[in-house]
Design a protein around this motif. Structure first.
Motif, PDB file in Angstrom:
ATOM      1  N   PHE A 112       0.869  -1.173   0.000  1.00  0.00           N
ATOM      2  CA  PHE A 112       0.000   0.000   0.000  1.00  0.00           C
ATOM      3  C   PHE A 112       0.905   1.221   0.000  1.00  0.00           C
ATOM      4  CE2 PHE A 112      -2.764   3.051   2.333  1.00  0.00           C
ATOM      5  CZ  PHE A 112      -3.837   3.063   1.459  1.00  0.00           C
ATOM      6  N   GLY A 113       1.177   1.776  -1.176  1.00  0.00           N
ATOM      7  CA  GLY A 113       2.179   2.835  -1.283  1.00  0.00           C
ATOM      8  C   GLY A 113       3.526   2.247  -0.901  1.00  0.00           C
ATOM      9  N   ASN A 114       4.194   2.867   0.077  1.00  0.00           N
ATOM     10  CA  ASN A 114       5.471   2.335   0.566  1.00  0.00           C
ATOM     11  C   ASN A 114       5.294   1.331   1.696  1.00  0.00           C
ATOM     12  OD1 ASN A 114       7.055   3.819  -1.218  1.00  0.00           O
ATOM     13  ND2 ASN A 114       7.160   5.567   0.154  1.00  0.00           N
ATOM     14  N   LEU A 115       4.057   1.150   2.152  1.00  0.00           N
ATOM     15  CA  LEU A 115       3.830   0.235   3.276  1.00  0.00           C
ATOM     16  C   LEU A 115       3.651  -1.202   2.802  1.00  0.00           C
ATOM     17  CD1 LEU A 115       1.368   2.077   5.688  1.00  0.00           C
ATOM     18  CD2 LEU A 115       3.849   1.826   5.878  1.00  0.00           C
ATOM     19  N   LEU A 116       4.360  -2.106   3.477  1.00  0.00           N
ATOM     20  CA  LEU A 116       4.146  -3.534   3.300  1.00  0.00           C
ATOM     21  C   LEU A 116       3.200  -3.944   4.411  1.00  0.00           C
ATOM     22  CD1 LEU A 116       7.880  -4.600   2.815  1.00  0.00           C
ATOM     23  CD2 LEU A 116       6.269  -3.688   1.120  1.00  0.00           C
ATOM     24  N   VAL A 165      -6.901  -0.634  -4.004  1.00  0.00           N
ATOM     25  CA  VAL A 165      -7.485   0.215  -5.027  1.00  0.00           C
ATOM     26  C   VAL A 165      -7.492   1.630  -4.470  1.00  0.00           C
ATOM     27  CG1 VAL A 165      -9.531   0.730  -6.410  1.00  0.00           C
ATOM     28  CG2 VAL A 165      -8.944  -1.649  -5.908  1.00  0.00           C
ATOM     29  N   ALA A 166      -6.806   2.525  -5.170  1.00  0.00           N
ATOM     30  CA  ALA A 166      -6.688   3.924  -4.754  1.00  0.00           C
ATOM     31  C   ALA A 166      -6.162   3.992  -3.316  1.00  0.00           C
ATOM     32  CB  ALA A 166      -8.004   4.649  -4.939  1.00  0.00           C
ATOM     33  N   ASP A 167      -6.971   4.505  -2.407  1.00  0.00           N
ATOM     34  CA  ASP A 167      -6.500   4.666  -1.025  1.00  0.00           C
ATOM     35  C   ASP A 167      -7.144   3.663  -0.068  1.00  0.00           C
ATOM     36  OD1 ASP A 167      -9.048   5.673  -1.033  1.00  0.00           O
ATOM     37  OD2 ASP A 167      -8.549   7.517   0.028  1.00  0.00           O
TER      38      ASP A 167
END
Length: 176
Positions: A112-116, A165-167
């Motif tokens: 999720f973005g830079n988060l695993l 999906v998106a945020d």
């Protein structure tokens, strides 16, 4: 198995199956440690190394520089270990990363973005219930380690399908 992209190639590592007979025929489950690479869609799979131990049912994430392998299980226990799988000078190597706060297998996971993000799963092979816990690690700051997020909504789950999906992170299916 664990899967991801390593230097533009698809990589699949470890996993478990029943190679001699189906489970309902009393076949024994076997965990694997082989790492396979597919360089191109029409190429043959090639063996390029081994995981540190036979392992499956964990999380894997493609990140800059390699594939993060987190948690998982073998025939006797669940693990918290995490590694960055990389290729250096033609060999697969593993750099230890901060371990998950607890041993986990049968998890859901997503980037999720830079988060695993690792969610759900079970702490031991003998667990009779699934977890609702959610852990995350910043893929740009591995040294900070894993941190816990609020529990996922809905029922606790093992082996869920997870997508971004998106945020939003969506958790579907799985078992309670």
């Amino acid at each position: 198995p664990f899967a991801g992209v390593l230097n533009t190639s698809l990589v699949v590592a470890g996993g478990a199956n029943f190679p001699m007979a189906y489970p309902w025929e009393r076949g024994a489950k076997v965990w694997h440690d082989r790492i396979y690479r597919l360089r191109e869609p029409d190429a043959d799979w090639e063996t390029i190394g081994k995981l540190p131990q036979p392992l499956g049912y964990g999380a894997s994430f493609t990140v800059d520089g390699g594939i993060v392998v987190a948690g998982g299980s073998d025939s006797g226990r669940h693990f918290a270990n995490c590694y960055l799988m990389m290729e250096k000078r033609g060999k697969v190597v593993f750099e230890p990363l901060p371990s998950l706060p607890i041993p986990l297998a049968n998890v859901g996971f997503a980037k999720f973005g830079n988060l695993l993000v690792v969610l759900g799963g079970q702490e031991t092979p003998a667990s009779t219930s699934a977890s609702k816990r959610v852990f995350a690690m910043d893929s740009t700051a591995f040294g900070k380690g894993w941190f816990e997020l609020p529990p996922m909504s809905g029922p606790a789950r093992i082996l869920p399908g997870v997508g971004v999906v998106a945020d939003s992170v969506f958790v579907c299916s799985g078992a309670e």
